[in-house]
Design an enzyme around this catalytic site. Structure first.
Site, PDB file in Angstrom:
ATOM      1  N   HIS A  10       0.837  -1.200   0.000  1.00  0.00           N
ATOM      2  CA  HIS A  10       0.000   0.000   0.000  1.00  0.00           C
ATOM      3  C   HIS A  10       0.874   1.253   0.000  1.00  0.00           C
ATOM      4  O   HIS A  10       2.090   1.175   0.204  1.00  0.00           O
ATOM      5  CB  HIS A  10      -0.919   0.036   1.224  1.00  0.00           C
ATOM      6  CG  HIS A  10      -2.112  -0.848   1.097  1.00  0.00           C
ATOM      7  ND1 HIS A  10      -2.086  -2.185   1.432  1.00  0.00           N
ATOM      8  CD2 HIS A  10      -3.382  -0.596   0.656  1.00  0.00           C
ATOM      9  CE1 HIS A  10      -3.284  -2.710   1.215  1.00  0.00           C
ATOM     10  NE2 HIS A  10      -4.084  -1.773   0.749  1.00  0.00           N
ATOM     11  N   LYS A  38      -0.415   4.723   4.610  1.00  0.00           N
ATOM     12  CA  LYS A  38      -1.319   3.783   5.287  1.00  0.00           C
ATOM     13  C   LYS A  38      -0.797   3.490   6.686  1.00  0.00           C
ATOM     14  O   LYS A  38       0.382   3.141   6.873  1.00  0.00           O
ATOM     15  CB  LYS A  38      -1.454   2.489   4.481  1.00  0.00           C
ATOM     16  CG  LYS A  38      -2.499   1.538   5.060  1.00  0.00           C
ATOM     17  CD  LYS A  38      -2.846   0.434   4.089  1.00  0.00           C
ATOM     18  CE  LYS A  38      -3.870  -0.528   4.682  1.00  0.00           C
ATOM     19  NZ  LYS A  38      -5.139   0.144   5.024  1.00  0.00           N
TER      20      LYS A  38
END
Length: 230
Positions: A120, A124
Site C-alpha cells: 500500500h 497507510k
C-alpha cells in the site's frame, strides 16, 4: 438514492463523491440520507454509529484497523440497523476472498503453506492491511480451523509452523492496494492476486454496497452478500 458521508473530505469521501456524480441517480447529502458511509478512522466509529442510529440509516463501514471493541459496537448496532463492514469494498477483492476460501478447502494444510503479501501507499497507518487479514480469515474458514499468524518475520533460526498463515506488508509510494495470496505446495505454487489501480474501484464498490444495504433490514452484512445479490 441519497448517500451521506461521515468523512466527506477524506480521500475515500472525495472518491465516492466523484463516483456518485457519474451515476446520475445518486446524491451526496450532508444530513439524512438513505445510507451513511464511514471511511474515517477507528476512533471515530462510535460517532458514525451514533449518527446512523439516530437517523435510522443503514451504515457502511470501510474503516480498517478495528479491534474487538469496535466489532462489538458494530454487532450491537446491527440489532437495530443494517450494518455492512468491509475492510475492502472492491467487488474484485470480494470475489478473491471467495476463491481463497475455496482453494484453502481443497489444498491440505500439511502440504500447502499460505502466505499473504500486500503493498500500500506510504501513508497507510495499519499493517497488515485489513484486506490481508480478511483474506487470511477466508483461508481459515476454508480449512475449518484457526491458524497461527506469522507476522513480519525477522531474525535467525526461524521455523515455519505447519498450517500457519504468514503476512508481509510493503509500504511506499502511491500504491492503491496490491494483494497476493500464495499457496505454496510441493513443486508447485498457486497465486491468487488482486491489483487496485486507483481508489475509484473502492468507491464504485462502496456505491454498489450502499445500493444493496438500502434494501436490507437490521443485521450484519459483508461484501460477500453484495456479490451474491448481483
Amino acid at each position: 438514492m441519497k448517500i451521506a458521508l461521515f468523512a466527506p473530505d477524506g480521500r475515500m469521501g472525495r472518491a465516492i463523491s466523484d463516483a456518485a456524480a457519474q451515476t446520475g441517480d445518486i446524491e451526496i447529502v450532508e444530513e439524512g440520507g438513505d445510507v451513511l458511509i464511514d471511511f474515517s478512522a477507528p476512533d471515530a466509529l462510535r460517532a458514525s454509529i451514533d449518527r446512523a442510529l439516530s437517523g435510522n440509516m443503514p451504515l457502511l463501514v470501510g474503516t480498517t484497523g478495528l479491534d474487538e471493541g469496535h466489532e462489538s459496537l458494530l454487532a450491537s448496532a446491527a440489532e437495530d440497523i443494517a450494518v455492512l463492514k468491509a475492510p475492502n469494498t472492491s467487488l474484485g477483492v470480494a470475489l478473491l476472498s471467495d476463491l481463497v476460501e475455496r482453494a484453502a478447502r481443497v489444498l491440505s494444510r500439511e502440504d500447502w503453506d499460505i502466505e499473504i503479501v500486500e503493498a500500500h501507499h506510504k501513508h497507510k497507518a495499519d499493517a497488515p492491511s485489513g484486506t490481508a487479514l480478511h483474506l487470511g480469515l477466508a483461508a481459515e474458514k476454508g480449512r475449518v480451523e484457526d491458524a497461527h499468524d506469522e507476522m513480519g518475520r525477522c531474525g535467525t533460526g526461524l521455523k515455519r509452523e505447519t498450517g500457519s498463515i504468514g503476512y508481509a506488508a510493503v509500504r511506499g509510494g502511491t500504491v492503491a492496494g496490491d494483494h497476493d495470496v500464495l499457496f505454496l505446495g510441493p513443486q508447485e505454487r498457486l497465486i491468487l492476486s488482486h491489483r487496485a489501480e486507483s481508489r475509484a474501484i473502492f468507491a464504485r464498490g462502496a456505491i454498489a454496497a450502499a445500493r444493496f444495504l438500502k434494501e436490507q433490514g437490521p443485521g450484519l452484512y459483508s461484501m460477500a452478500d453484495v456479490i451474491d445479490a448481483e
